[in-house]
Scaffold this active site. Structure first.
Site, PDB file in Angstrom:
ATOM      1  N   HIS A 175       1.343   3.833   1.974  1.00 10.06           N
ATOM      2  CA  HIS A 175       1.824   4.551   3.148  1.00 10.06           C
ATOM      3  C   HIS A 175       3.344   4.554   3.110  1.00 10.06           C
ATOM      4  CE1 HIS A 175      -2.083   4.190   5.742  1.00 10.06           C
ATOM      5  NE2 HIS A 175      -2.091   5.242   4.946  1.00 10.06           N
TER       6      HIS A 175
ATOM      7  N   ASP B  55      -0.222  -4.156   6.707  1.00  4.14           N
ATOM      8  CA  ASP B  55      -1.102  -3.401   7.593  1.00  4.14           C
ATOM      9  C   ASP B  55      -2.571  -3.754   7.368  1.00  4.14           C
ATOM     10  OD1 ASP B  55       1.404  -2.319   7.745  1.00  4.14           O
ATOM     11  OD2 ASP B  55       0.731  -0.244   7.825  1.00  4.14           O
TER      12      ASP B  55
ATOM     13  N   ASP C 102       5.911   4.284   5.010  1.00  2.00           N
ATOM     14  CA  ASP C 102       6.803   3.317   5.632  1.00  2.00           C
ATOM     15  C   ASP C 102       6.819   1.981   4.897  1.00  2.00           C
ATOM     16  OD1 ASP C 102       4.129   3.029   6.545  1.00  2.00           O
ATOM     17  OD2 ASP C 102       4.753   1.956   8.343  1.00  2.00           O
ATOM     18  N   HIS C 103       6.089   1.917   3.776  1.00  4.82           N
ATOM     19  CA  HIS C 103       6.081   0.687   2.979  1.00  4.82           C
ATOM     20  C   HIS C 103       6.597   0.887   1.556  1.00  4.82           C
ATOM     21  CE1 HIS C 103       3.833  -1.873   5.871  1.00  4.82           C
ATOM     22  NE2 HIS C 103       3.528  -0.680   6.344  1.00  4.82           N
TER      23      HIS C 103
ATOM     24  N   HIS D 229      -7.482  -1.723   5.605  1.00  2.22           N
ATOM     25  CA  HIS D 229      -6.653  -0.678   6.183  1.00  2.22           C
ATOM     26  C   HIS D 229      -7.221   0.681   5.790  1.00  2.22           C
ATOM     27  CE1 HIS D 229      -3.240   0.774   8.273  1.00  2.22           C
ATOM     28  NE2 HIS D 229      -2.533   1.158   7.224  1.00  2.22           N
TER      29      HIS D 229
ATOM     30  N   HIS E 227       0.852  -1.201   0.000  1.00  2.00           N
ATOM     31  CA  HIS E 227       0.000   0.000   0.000  1.00  2.00           C
ATOM     32  C   HIS E 227       0.879   1.239   0.000  1.00  2.00           C
ATOM     33  CE1 HIS E 227       0.902  -0.623   4.244  1.00  2.00           C
ATOM     34  NE2 HIS E 227       0.387   0.533   4.563  1.00  2.00           N
TER      35      HIS E 227
ATOM     36  N   HIS F 213       5.917  -5.569  12.154  1.00  3.02           N
ATOM     37  CA  HIS F 213       5.286  -4.244  12.115  1.00  3.02           C
ATOM     38  C   HIS F 213       4.933  -3.761  13.524  1.00  3.02           C
ATOM     39  CE1 HIS F 213       2.594  -0.950  10.754  1.00  3.02           C
ATOM     40  NE2 HIS F 213       3.392  -0.962   9.700  1.00  3.02           N
TER      41      HIS F 213
END
Length: 301
Positions: A62, A210, A64-65, A140, A60, A268
């Site tokens: 976000h 997530d 941090d990914h 999510h 996804h 995570h």
């Protein structure tokens, strides 16, 4: 099947922890799953050859990914890469990466192919003669997928004693390993199961990035060999998990139990906790034993 954790902590990078990224080595294919900041450095620390990465899966959008992705794409160019690179991720990832490349005049000198995802149902997104990859729709705050990696069954194993007993010539060995019966010169038909052993069982790995607790994924990951499931919070912060659409360690373990998973790997983690050992303790009240992901750790399955 080998899993190398490059990063497995939530939100922001720290000097001693990294956001989500991991390498799955399955059937001699190297797949990069998510690409948080610091992925390039972690790849080097773990002595993983950049040139072996031809497929990248982004769960996804976000940061941090995937904030490490454009840097990795650019580094491939600096390393004079010529092999095609395939990126699988949510719709919009092509626009984001191409904008950065265009404004920095950093076009690649290799084929860069985006496979944008938007289906809310599980779908096959990669397949060759050894491995199949499906999406796992997750729940999510933005459109998110996990990924299911499945080995395909290999050839049957030759029972050499039986083959030699029937005086079968070696030119027929591959046919036998492919599962075929053999006709002898005297007309007898020898069934394949008398000449072979079952192939090594195919392994499977599910990466559940997530997500809130979501039993809808159970039919997709049923009987999985290894389940990586996010566990951002402990049960004491269950209210935060619900608010942010994340999972607790207990919830991750419950999914593993209901999916009849053989092995659970947690990751995570929120950095609010003193020790990731707390996640293991909580999860093992539901599903023992539990493995804890940590930066630089590798697991052989």
């Amino acid at each position: 099947m080998k899993l190398t954790i490059l990063g497995c902590y939530a939100a922001t990078p720290r000097t001693f922890t990294n956001p989500t990224s991991q390498i799955l080595d399955i059937k001699n294919r190297l797949f990069l799953i998510d690409c948080g900041e610091g992925t390039q450095v972690q790849l080097r620390k773990n002595k993983i050859r950049f040139s072996k990465i031809n497929h990248i899966f982004i769960s996804h959008l976000h940061g941090d990914h995937f904030f490490g992705l454009v840097g990795l794409v650019s580094t491939f160019t600096l390393l004079n890469r010529t092999t095609d690179l395939h990126i699988y991720g949510p719709k919009g990832i092509k626009e984001i990466i191409k904008l950065q490349l265009r404004l920095s005049n950093s076009w690649t000198n290799y084929g860069l192919f985006f496979h944008e995802l938007e289906s809310l149902e599980s779908e096959i997104i990669f397949e060759d003669d050894k491995v199949l990859v499906k999406t796992i729709p997750l729940k999510h705050r933005v459109y998110t997928n996990g990924f299911l990696f499945q080995e395909k069954l290999g050839d049957r194993k030759l029972n050499l004693d039986a083959v030699q007993n029937y005086e079968i010539e070696s030119c027929y060995y591959q046919k036998i390993k492919n599962g075929k019966d053999i006709a002898l010169e005297d007309g007898r038909i020898i069934a394949n199961d008398k000449l072979t052993f079952d192939p090594i069982p195919a392994k499977s790995y599910a990466f559940c990035s997530d997500t809130a607790y979501n039993e809808d994924i159970l039919p997709i990951i049923e009987n999985i060999d290894v389940l990586y499931h996010e566990s951002t919070f402990l049960q004491s912060e269950e209210n935060l998990a619900k608010k942010t659409l994340h999972s607790t360690a207990k919830e991750a373990a419950t999914i593993a139990l209901k999916a009849n998973a053989k092995q659970l790997v947690l990751g995570h983690y929120s950095t609010r906790y003193e020790s990731i050992g707390l996640f293991k303790e909580e999860a093992e009240t539901i599903f023992p034993p539990v493995l804890l992901a940590d930066d630089g750790k590798s697991f052989e399955f």
